[in-house]
Design an enzyme around this catalytic site. Structure first.
Site, mmCIF file in Angstrom:
data_model
loop_
_atom_site.group_PDB
_atom_site.id
_atom_site.type_symbol
_atom_site.label_atom_id
_atom_site.label_comp_id
_atom_site.label_asym_id
_atom_site.label_seq_id
_atom_site.Cartn_x
_atom_site.Cartn_y
_atom_site.Cartn_z
ATOM 1 N N HIS A 60 0.860 -1.184 0.000
ATOM 2 C CA HIS A 60 0.000 0.000 0.000
ATOM 3 C C HIS A 60 0.896 1.234 0.000
ATOM 4 C CE1 HIS A 60 -3.557 2.398 0.673
ATOM 5 N NE2 HIS A 60 -2.942 3.019 1.663
ATOM 6 N N ASP A 114 -1.210 -9.820 -0.925
ATOM 7 C CA ASP A 114 -0.291 -8.860 -1.549
ATOM 8 C C ASP A 114 -1.093 -7.981 -2.499
ATOM 9 O OD1 ASP A 114 1.893 -7.480 -2.416
ATOM 10 O OD2 ASP A 114 2.763 -9.123 -3.583
ATOM 11 N N GLU A 158 0.586 -2.732 4.351
ATOM 12 C CA GLU A 158 1.178 -1.410 4.484
ATOM 13 C C GLU A 158 2.689 -1.550 4.682
ATOM 14 O OE1 GLU A 158 -0.023 2.685 6.850
ATOM 15 O OE2 GLU A 158 -0.251 0.775 7.876
#
Length: 734
Positions: free
Chosen positions: A654, A703, A712
């Site tokens: 992310h 993923d 993250e």
């Protein structure tokens, strides 16, 4: 296939171009400016997975306050936005029901349902009872049942694999070299149920192989692992890539091609001149903030994660971890030259005669120093614990001189992707907090003693800031950060006794002053360890203070220093003992995995490393190695959680710039970045929500760039990852 199609709350849905709310179990979007295109106002749901040429049925009901057209669209989520359904429907103020058949023209694991109502006058459009039925999308499972460290094993470490199998009896295994020749063989050892993943597993131990190998494969009962090496050099490059993460997260400066692993990772400076003032608008909870009559130049620092916020609290633990490695390397290094001596790391400061690790830490330290409120400046803050009424905060104007602003961030959350140099959101300082102030007190004190023999002027600057922060925190002991602002995470913490202890410990180690000794001795965290006060995290910093007291020479008597070390060794013993209780052989015994669980494993490994420094007992080093085996592929996902390393590495974190999956013109993630990892507790993002109820502990991970609760990346996670890879490489010949 849809989440929350009957609108029991707002989970699963997103809106753009208008305000989304739930009214009478209908999801409504209200807009005042319809824009120029139908897609300028949308209520939608992403992360749909569709099979080619299969039949799906979409049903929903809809109405509009004023007559309007609704476009019901199912399409690929991203260029070229291939449409599988596109129907324009006239709506009135009476609820109507609709049903459509959809036959996708392609297999699509990234589709979206979008209800578009833009390019029309102001209106409120509501939908309900939305459902999408069709065959289940099955991912092609490329995982091997034979889970290994996909990079490799250190030559003298234990070399073990975990095999997922329902077979209860031992299985034959063979270790094959690159030519397919058997170089070792044996029988697996049944483990039984690994409760952390819900799997039955067995262990293959091939530790007897202690010669260098490349591209070898472990075959168990006909199933093969991914290839891996046996070598002293497993972490030789990885530690530098882990440190490069911080350079590439720098704000306020261009990321240059000369210092990154690939040309596409270079970018212009994000936020090159960050002169900002206090937030002076209405926050997300409805509180009006008066702002302040001054601005600060807070250019620089590291972007915290995949967004463009810069945080003192999370920056604090990250800077401390990097500087702590420098301190322990200085005291315990096995070689005369630091692996991060000037010129060893690819950063612009590589020829300034200072250790490159310190140069990188200083980039963030300078930012944190700049976040300190000048003397006698007044700021309105919420005093006392007001977490029970966030929509009605009582603000008090205080003399905030010496305190530290909690963060600098965008006024509103930005979307993905968005390179930092394209971020045009207005940015504000969030009010100063006690926690942020103590983070500066602790790290600036640490900075002062480290830099004293290198640059006395800079050391003086750090110490002066640290002592001012300590005084300010003691004047304003209960100013807490809350989740009141769009555009940034809260890093809220209403329990700061641990930060007071940490700051007192760092200041005492640096200055030897009785004031700080008294404060730390009176703290409930005195000589605490992570097993007494929970894992080391940004919100639980007590054990960091004990580490510095135990590691760095100071004025405590030797028996007290020994007690501090003993407490930390006991924690390391608990961690090491848990390895054999887990089927994946990690120092983490739990069936639940929190947000950032991989960082918990890395932070525990720091204490294992310190235990090895103090005792030279190899069991601690082995437990660290086991942690990295899990991170690099010996896990239920059969996935390396580190980008650029392993057969199946992290690809889609992310992140707004490393967002190739969203925009092919943007780069894939550079090597050396660690994912937060499995999260079986918080499923609050739309991608994670699809896994809720369908995963167990260590298997709650994907993923996907949209899975911010699981995938993250952050500075406080890469910092301990850097620490551990550096330590293991330093001791690669054990």
């Amino acid at each position: 296939m849809l989440i929350n199609g009957n609108f029991q709350g707002d989970t699963g849905w997103w809106a753009s171009g208008g305000t989304f709310n739930v009214q009478d179990q209908m999801g409504c979007i209200t807009f005042t400016n319809g824009g120029e295109n139908p897609w300028d106002v949308v209520l939608g749901q992403s992360n749909l997975k569709l099979l080619k040429d299969e039949i799906y049925t979409l049903r929903f009901s809809a109405m509009a306050k004023n007559a309007a057209d609704l476009k019901a669209v199912i399409q690929h989520d991203g260029e070229p936005y291939t449409n599988y359904l596109n129907q324009t429907l006239p709506l009135t103020n009476t609820v109507q029901s609709f049903e459509f058949q959809v036959k996708p023209s392609a297999r699509d694991k990234k589709a979206q349902l979008a209800f578009q109502v833009g390019a029309q006058p102001a209106n409120t459009v509501c939908l309900s009872d939305i459902s999408l039925y069709g065959p289940k999308y099955e991912e092609e499972d490329m995982r091997s049942a034979v889970r290994v460290n996909q990079v490799g094993y250190l030559l003298n470490a234990k070399k073990r694999a975990t095999i997922q199998t329902d077979t209860q009896t031992p299985l034959p295994w063979q270790l094959l070299d690159a030519q397919g020749t058997t170089i070792a063989e044996g029988q697996t050892i049944p483990f039984g149920l690994n409760s952390g993943s819900g799997e039955q597993v067995q262990i293959a131990d091939f530790s007897q192989v202690q010669t260098p190998q490349e591209d070898i494969i472990l075959e168990v009962d006909g199933q093969k692992s991914h290839p891996f090496d046996i070598s002293h050099d497993i972490y030789k490059t990885m530690k530098y890539d882990a440190l490069s993460f911080f350079y590439q997260q720098r704000s306020g400066t261009a990321i240059e091609n000369a210092y990154v692993q690939r040309a596409d990772l270079a970018r212009p400076a994000g936020h090159p001149q960050e002169i900002v003032t206090c937030f002076d608008q209405t926050d997300a909870k409805g509180n009006d903030w008066p702002g302040c009559n001054f601005s600060l130049d807070v250019t620089g620092g590291w972007y915290d994660a995949g967004d463009h916020g810069k945080y003192v609290v999370n920056g604090g633990i990250s800077v401390w971890t990097l500087m702590n490695y420098y301190e322990r390397e200085s005291l315990h290094k096995t070689n005369s030259t630091s692996a991060f001596a000037d010129g060893m790391v690819q950063i612009p400061e590589q020829s300034n005669q200072y250790n490159d690790l310190l140069d990188e830490a200083k980039w963030m330290m300078d930012f944190m120093l700049a976040m300190q409120v000048p003397a006698h400046k007044k700021v309105s803050v919420p005093v006392g614990d007001q977490s029970g009424h966030l929509s009605d905060l009582k603000l008090t104007e205080i003399d905030a001189g010496g305190m530290v602003f909690h963060k600098i961030a965008d006024a509103k959350w930005t979307g993905v992707p968005l390179p930092p140099h394209d971020d045009t959101q207005p940015r504000f300082l969030s009010y100063p907090s006690t926690a942020a102030t103590l983070n500066l007190a602790a790290t600036a004190a640490q900075c002062a003693r480290i830099w004293r023999p290198l640059n006395a002027t800079y050391a003086d600057k750090c110490l002066a800031a640290a002592e001012k922060a300590w005084q300010a925190a003691n004047t304003h002991k209960n100013v807490y950060a809350y989740d009141n602002f769009d555009g940034s995470g809260p890093y809220g913490d209403t329990h700061v006794a641990d930060e007071f202890y940490w700051a007192a410990a760092e200041l005492f180690v640096t200055t030897g002053k009785d004031e700080y000794k008294t404060a730390l001795e009176q703290s409930p965290y005195y000589l605490t360890s992570p097993t007494k006060s929970d894992d080391l995290t940004w919100s639980n910093m007590g054990s960091a203070g004990t580490v510095s007291l135990a590691l760095v020479p100071n004025r405590l008597d030797q028996s007290t220093i020994n007690e501090a070390r003993s407490n930390l060794l006991k924690a390391a013993d608990v961690y090491e003992a848990s390895v054999k209780k887990q089927g994946y052989l990690i120092p983490y015994q739990s069936d639940q995995y929190p947000w950032g669980s991989n960082s918990s494993l890395m932070n525990r490994s720091i204490f294992l490393g310190l235990a090895f420094d103090w005792t030279k007992t190899q069991k601690y080093l082995q437990a660290m190695s086991d942690s990295m085996d899990y991170i690099l592929g010996r896990n239920p996902m059969d996935h390396s959680y580190v980008s650029g390393y392993g057969s199946y590495p992290l690809l889609n974190p992310h992140h707004r710039f490393w967002a190739h999956s969203e925009n092919p013109d943007l780069p894939i993630v550079p090597p050396g970045v660690i994912s937060g990892g499995p999260n079986s507790i918080d499923f609050s993002d739309p991608v994670a929500a699809t896994l809720k109820g369908n995963c167990t502990g260590q298997t709650c991970w994907i993923d996907d760039i949209g899975a911010w609760t699981m995938n993250e990346v952050t500075v406080n996670w890469n910092a301990p990852f850097f620490w551990v890879t550096s330590f293991l490489d330093e001791h690669a010949s054990w």
